[in-house]
Each structure stands twice: as C-alpha cells, then as structure tokens.
Enzyme design. Structure first.
Site, PDB file in Angstrom:
ATOM      1  N   CYS A  37       0.834  -1.204   0.000  1.00  0.00           N
ATOM      2  CA  CYS A  37       0.000   0.000   0.000  1.00  0.00           C
ATOM      3  C   CYS A  37       0.871   1.257   0.000  1.00  0.00           C
ATOM      4  CB  CYS A  37      -0.928  -0.030   1.222  1.00  0.00           C
ATOM      5  SG  CYS A  37      -1.824   1.493   1.518  1.00  0.00           S
ATOM      6  N   CYS A  40      -0.086   4.004   2.457  1.00  0.00           N
ATOM      7  CA  CYS A  40       0.287   3.629   3.830  1.00  0.00           C
ATOM      8  C   CYS A  40       1.713   4.080   4.137  1.00  0.00           C
ATOM      9  CB  CYS A  40       0.198   2.115   4.017  1.00  0.00           C
ATOM     10  SG  CYS A  40      -1.453   1.415   3.852  1.00  0.00           S
TER      11      CYS A  40
END
Length: 287
Positions: A37, A40
C-alpha cells in the site's frame, strides 16, 4: 524509522496489552497498513512524526494487515490505510486514506487532553456528589479557559440532568457538537435519560412489583420496574425484566423491551460479559 517509545508494532500477542489495556491510560492510534500500500508508506512517517511531537499524549500502534489478518478482519478493515483511535478499550473515531498532517492534527485534537480537562474532571466529581452550584461555577471557568472543548457542553448536559430538568438535558444532547455524535458517554447519558423519563410520576419499585405479581401482563409496571433497576445499578435485573417484556409484549411502547435492552447495552459501553450474554438472549428471542 528511528526507535520511539511512542510507536509500537502490534501483533495478536500484544494487541490486548498495548491497545485495549493501554487505551485506558492514554489514547492509542492504530494504523492498519500493508507493504503493498503506497499511501500507507506515505502516511506512516507523518503519524510517527506526530507521535513524537505530541510527546506521549497518544501511542501509535502499527498493525501490518498482511501478517495480522485476523485483527484486520475483527475490526472490519477493508481499505488501507485505515487509522482507528482507541480510548477506554473501544474505537471512538477513525479515518481512512493518507490525510495531510493538518487534518490529522485536527482529528487528534478532538480526543487528546485539553487545558480545561482538569476543571472538567472536578466539575463532574461535584455533579456526582450533588454539589451542583460549585459544579456550575467550575464549568463556567472551564468554558472560559477552553472555549473549544466540546466535552464542556456534555458536562453541562449532565449538570442539567442532575438538576432534574430531564427535558432540558434531552434537548441539550441534541445540540452537542457533531464530534460527540458517536461518543460512548453521550450514548450512556442518553440511555440514563431514557429511563429517568420513564419514571416521571411512576410508583415506587415495591408498588410496581405488587402490580406485576397481581398481573404478569402489566407491561407498564414491568418496564417501569426495569427502569428503577437500571438507575439503582441492578443492571442484570433490569435486563431480565426488559427481556421478559420483549418476549411478552412487543407492542408496548413500540417495542420498549427491545429498545430498552439496546439502551442498557449503550449504558454499559456496548461491551462486556453482560452485554454479550443478553445480546445473545435478545437475538434468540427475536429470531
């Protein structure tokens, strides 16, 4: 990323101690992330920077959802990054996506200790002790020193309820700032007011028990007796009465038995052994 006492990697083994138990001492910000991700990875250093900047006012707990799939599933994590804030053992707020630092600060400020919190705690103690004049003075001071503190408004509603103005307190709940809409204390106070209003003009518990013994179909007596038990702290007795009402008379008070059980669950913070046991009993009775 440099080691920090305010940033903790959390797994299933230490989740209870770091997040649940720890959130009774300080807010815990849980960052659900994954290696794949990209947002993230952009968010993580911002959160770590804020953990340091706030110097221990909250703990940042990082959960790798690829490695801790059961934890992610338990909290319904479907999008990454998802960041949840825990206080007193429960999730009280969350956001999704890599927000800018300024927005994350706004998010945190809604939940971290504020300048007026000490006065607020004193005022709440005085409300509990029945020292309402003194409590009002402290709340005025707290509002003056910390005008943006939404919890002052909540305490003022509690003071109104303690004065016996149930209608005023109920109206005050509806005027609370939007950030308190899902606050467990608000839900608990709303439940208390629900049962207090049910007892306006109601007979004493002994009289209600006599009525119920004479006529087990007296739904009003059963509900009012349960309300007395809630306010007296006999929560299990209240739940038993409300469950019996739900089984006997769903039409009374537009399903007051079931709605009353839900209100008691809110009063208990929505968790715990009693909530789990009686929620199961309620669902069995419904279906």
């Amino acid at each position: 990323m440099a080691l920090s006492p305010y940033v903790v990697t959390v797994t299933a083994e230490n989740f209870e101690s770091v997040v649940i138990d720890g959130s009774f001492d300080h807010p815990v910000l849980v960052d659900f992330w994954a290696d794949w991700c990209a947002p993230c990875k952009g968010l993580m250093p911002v959160l770590a920077k804020l953990a340091e900047a706030y110097d221990g006012q909250f703990i940042l707990a990082k959960i790798n959802t690829e490695q801790e799939q059961a934890l992610a599933a338990h909290f319904g994590i479907r999008n990454l990054p998802t960041v949840q804030l825990f206080k007193s053992g429960a999730v009280v707020d969350q956001f999704m996506g890599a927000l800018p630092e300024a927005q994350i600060r706004e998010f945190l400020e809604r939940h971290l200790p504020r300048a007026g919190d000490a006065l607020l705690a004193q005022a709440l103690g005085m409300i509990a002790a029945g020292e309402l004049v003194e409590a009002a003075t402290l709340l005025e001071q707290a509002r003056s020193e910390d005008p943006g503190n939404a919890r002052v408004a909540l305490a003022e509603v509690q003071l109104t309820a303690a004065r016996g103005d149930l209608a005023g307190a109920t109206a005050g709940l509806e005027r609370l700032p939007i950030e308190l809409a899902h606050d467990p204390e608000v839900a608990a106070l709303r439940s208390q007011l629900r049962f207090a209003q049910a007892l306006v003009g109601a007979p004493a518990p002994a009289q209600l028990a006599e009525r119920l013994a004479a006529d087990p179909n007296d739904s009003e007596a059963r509900y009012q007796l349960a309300a007395h038990r809630v306010l007296a702290g006999d929560i299990e007795g209240a739940l038993e009465g409300l469950l019996a009402l739900m089984k006997r008379d769903r039409k009374y008070g537009e399903d007051a038995g079931r709605k009353g059980m839900v209100a008691v669950f809110d009063l208990l913070g929505g968790q715990g052994e009693l909530v789990s046991r009686y929620r199961a009993k309620m669902m069995t009775a419904l279906y």
